[in-house]
Design a protein around this motif. Structure first.
Motif, short mmCIF file in Angstrom:
data_model
loop_
_atom_site.label_atom_id
_atom_site.label_comp_id
_atom_site.label_asym_id
_atom_site.label_seq_id
_atom_site.Cartn_x
_atom_site.Cartn_y
_atom_site.Cartn_z
N ALA A 90 41.03 38.24 0.93
CA ALA A 90 40.74 38.14 2.36
C ALA A 90 40.50 36.66 2.67
O ALA A 90 39.57 36.05 2.13
CB ALA A 90 39.53 38.96 2.73
N ALA A 91 41.35 36.09 3.50
CA ALA A 91 41.23 34.68 3.90
C ALA A 91 40.60 34.66 5.29
O ALA A 91 41.26 34.99 6.28
CB ALA A 91 42.60 34.01 3.91
N VAL A 92 39.33 34.29 5.36
CA VAL A 92 38.56 34.46 6.59
C VAL A 92 38.29 33.13 7.26
O VAL A 92 37.73 32.21 6.65
CB VAL A 92 37.22 35.17 6.29
CG1 VAL A 92 36.35 35.22 7.54
CG2 VAL A 92 37.47 36.58 5.76
N VAL B 292 37.79 34.33 0.55
CA VAL B 292 37.74 32.87 0.64
C VAL B 292 37.51 32.52 2.10
O VAL B 292 38.17 33.07 2.99
CB VAL B 292 39.04 32.23 0.13
CG1 VAL B 292 39.00 30.72 0.31
CG2 VAL B 292 39.27 32.58 -1.34
N ALA B 293 36.55 31.65 2.37
CA ALA B 293 36.14 31.36 3.74
C ALA B 293 36.52 29.95 4.15
O ALA B 293 36.36 28.99 3.39
CB ALA B 293 34.62 31.53 3.88
N THR C 239 19.00 42.90 10.46
CA THR C 239 18.85 41.83 11.45
C THR C 239 20.04 41.74 12.39
O THR C 239 19.91 41.24 13.50
CB THR C 239 18.67 40.47 10.77
OG1 THR C 239 19.86 40.14 10.02
CG2 THR C 239 17.46 40.46 9.85
N ALA C 240 21.23 42.21 11.94
CA ALA C 240 22.48 42.05 12.69
C ALA C 240 22.74 40.58 12.99
O ALA C 240 23.41 40.25 13.97
CB ALA C 240 22.46 42.87 13.98
N GLY C 241 22.22 39.70 12.14
CA GLY C 241 22.39 38.27 12.35
C GLY C 241 23.69 37.76 11.76
O GLY C 241 24.34 38.42 10.95
N MET C 242 24.06 36.56 12.19
CA MET C 242 25.28 35.92 11.72
C MET C 242 24.95 34.89 10.64
O MET C 242 23.91 34.24 10.68
CB MET C 242 26.00 35.21 12.88
CG MET C 242 26.35 36.14 14.03
SD MET C 242 27.48 37.44 13.51
CE MET C 242 26.94 38.79 14.56
N ILE C 243 25.83 34.76 9.67
CA ILE C 243 25.69 33.72 8.66
C ILE C 243 26.97 32.89 8.62
O ILE C 243 28.05 33.37 8.96
CB ILE C 243 25.39 34.30 7.27
CG1 ILE C 243 26.53 35.19 6.78
CG2 ILE C 243 24.06 35.07 7.28
CD1 ILE C 243 26.38 35.65 5.33
N ASP C 244 26.82 31.63 8.21
CA ASP C 244 27.98 30.76 8.16
C ASP C 244 28.63 30.81 6.78
O ASP C 244 28.18 31.54 5.88
CB ASP C 244 27.61 29.33 8.56
CG ASP C 244 26.58 28.69 7.62
OD1 ASP C 244 26.38 29.19 6.49
OD2 ASP C 244 25.98 27.68 8.03
N ALA C 245 29.67 30.03 6.60
CA ALA C 245 30.44 30.07 5.37
C ALA C 245 29.60 29.65 4.17
O ALA C 245 29.70 30.26 3.09
CB ALA C 245 31.68 29.19 5.49
N ASP C 246 28.78 28.62 4.33
CA ASP C 246 27.97 28.16 3.21
C ASP C 246 26.98 29.23 2.76
O ASP C 246 26.77 29.43 1.55
CB ASP C 246 27.22 26.87 3.59
CG ASP C 246 28.15 25.67 3.70
OD1 ASP C 246 29.26 25.73 3.14
OD2 ASP C 246 27.75 24.68 4.34
N ALA D 176 31.23 35.46 -0.04
CA ALA D 176 32.50 34.74 -0.18
C ALA D 176 32.49 33.99 -1.51
O ALA D 176 31.43 33.56 -1.97
CB ALA D 176 32.71 33.79 0.98
N GLU D 177 33.64 33.79 -2.09
CA GLU D 177 33.72 33.09 -3.37
C GLU D 177 33.53 31.59 -3.21
O GLU D 177 32.84 30.96 -3.99
CB GLU D 177 35.06 33.38 -4.05
CG GLU D 177 35.16 34.78 -4.60
CD GLU D 177 34.01 35.06 -5.56
OE1 GLU D 177 33.91 34.37 -6.59
OE2 GLU D 177 33.22 35.98 -5.28
N TYR D 178 34.19 31.03 -2.22
CA TYR D 178 34.01 29.61 -1.94
C TYR D 178 34.49 29.32 -0.52
O TYR D 178 35.18 30.14 0.10
CB TYR D 178 34.71 28.72 -2.97
CG TYR D 178 36.21 28.86 -3.08
CD1 TYR D 178 37.08 28.00 -2.40
CD2 TYR D 178 36.76 29.84 -3.92
CE1 TYR D 178 38.44 28.12 -2.55
CE2 TYR D 178 38.13 29.96 -4.05
CZ TYR D 178 38.98 29.10 -3.37
OH TYR D 178 40.34 29.22 -3.50
N ALA D 179 34.08 28.16 -0.03
CA ALA D 179 34.45 27.74 1.32
C ALA D 179 35.35 26.52 1.25
O ALA D 179 35.25 25.70 0.33
CB ALA D 179 33.21 27.42 2.15
#
Length: 249
Positions: free
Chosen positions: A97-99, A118-119, A159-166, A174-177
């Motif tokens: 999955a390339a996000v 992969v993000a 929380t239904a919160g958002m997280i970033d790639a890091d 995610a495996e890596y950004a």
């Protein structure tokens, strides 16, 4: 009308693209039906040794189309979405999955059914079931804790919160950004590298991991030996190509 999921075959790998960019690739029954058809076709296509799933336009996908939910969309059968993702998960070839951009709720459930994520640096992940008084039925409750651990899954779900790639990388979602400007090139290089390796080994390893996931170590070690699929038909050819290649001075 344009295809809602497009397929582009490359050298040994295939790119599937969620293709509803004007609606941020919001997921509908019709999109899932097209995804399912592609998955069925790819299962028996020996020319494809790796699959990449991504979204067109600004993001991977904003998630399940809330308008479709409000209108009472009807899948062909209960559990049909989950079954479709399980079919993708069990493809005998690596699925990435390339996000980039949004990857929320239903979209995250889709991404989690890939072998790994992969993000791009601009990717944002979240599970908003609780925000809309919904419960997961596409696999979130099973795959998310297996990927990030139960406590972290609960935090994201409650929380239904958002997280970033890091943060996604930090928790193992995610495996890596990758910097957004290099994302396309990275995904292409990754898919080409995987496709260059043995399709026999990829399929055997996926079956091995599936059979032993979550089980006792000793049982898994025994399974690895006793249920070994041996070596692929191209083993000798691959080894010969390596051992007979010219050596640099």
């Amino acid at each position: 009308m344009a295809d809602l999921v497009t397929r582009a075959d490359r050298d040994g790998w295939t790119l599937l693209t969620l293709n509803r960019p004007a609606k941020l690739n919001a997921l509908t029954v019709e999109m899932f039906a097209e995804l399912r058809r592609h998955v069925i076709d790819l299962r028996h296509d020996d020319a494809v040794r790796c699959v990449v799933l991504r979204g067109a336009g600004k993001c991977f996908s904003a998630g399940h189309d809330l308008s479709a939910i409000a209108e009472g969309e009807g899948p062909p059968s209960p559990g049909w979405h989950s079954e479709t993702l399980r079919m993708m998960e069990r493809l005998p070839k690596p699925v990435i999955a390339a996000v980039h951009g949004h990857c929320y709720t239903g979209a995250l459930e889709v991404a989690l059914a890939a072998d790994f994520i992969v993000a791009a640096a601009d990717a944002r992940f979240g599970d908003t079931h609780a925000k809309w008084a919904l419960t997961p039925v596409w696999g979130m409750s099973q795959r998310l804790p297996r990927r990030v651990g139960t406590a972290t899954a609960k935090r994201l779900m409650f929380t239904a919160g958002m997280i970033d790639a890091d943060e996604a990388v930090r928790i193992g979602l995610a495996e890596y950004a990758v910097p957004s400007g290099r994302f396309d090139a990275e995904i292409e290089a990754l898919a080409e590298g995987i496709a260059a390796n043995s399709a026999f080994t990829h399929a055997a390893v996926k079956r091995l991991l599936e059979a032993t996931d979550g089980g006792p170590l000793d049982a898994g070690l025994q399974w690895e030996v006793m249920e070994s699929e041996g070596h692929g038909p191209d083993m000798h050819e691959r080894i010969a190509a390596f051992t007979t290649r010219p050596r640099s001075e």
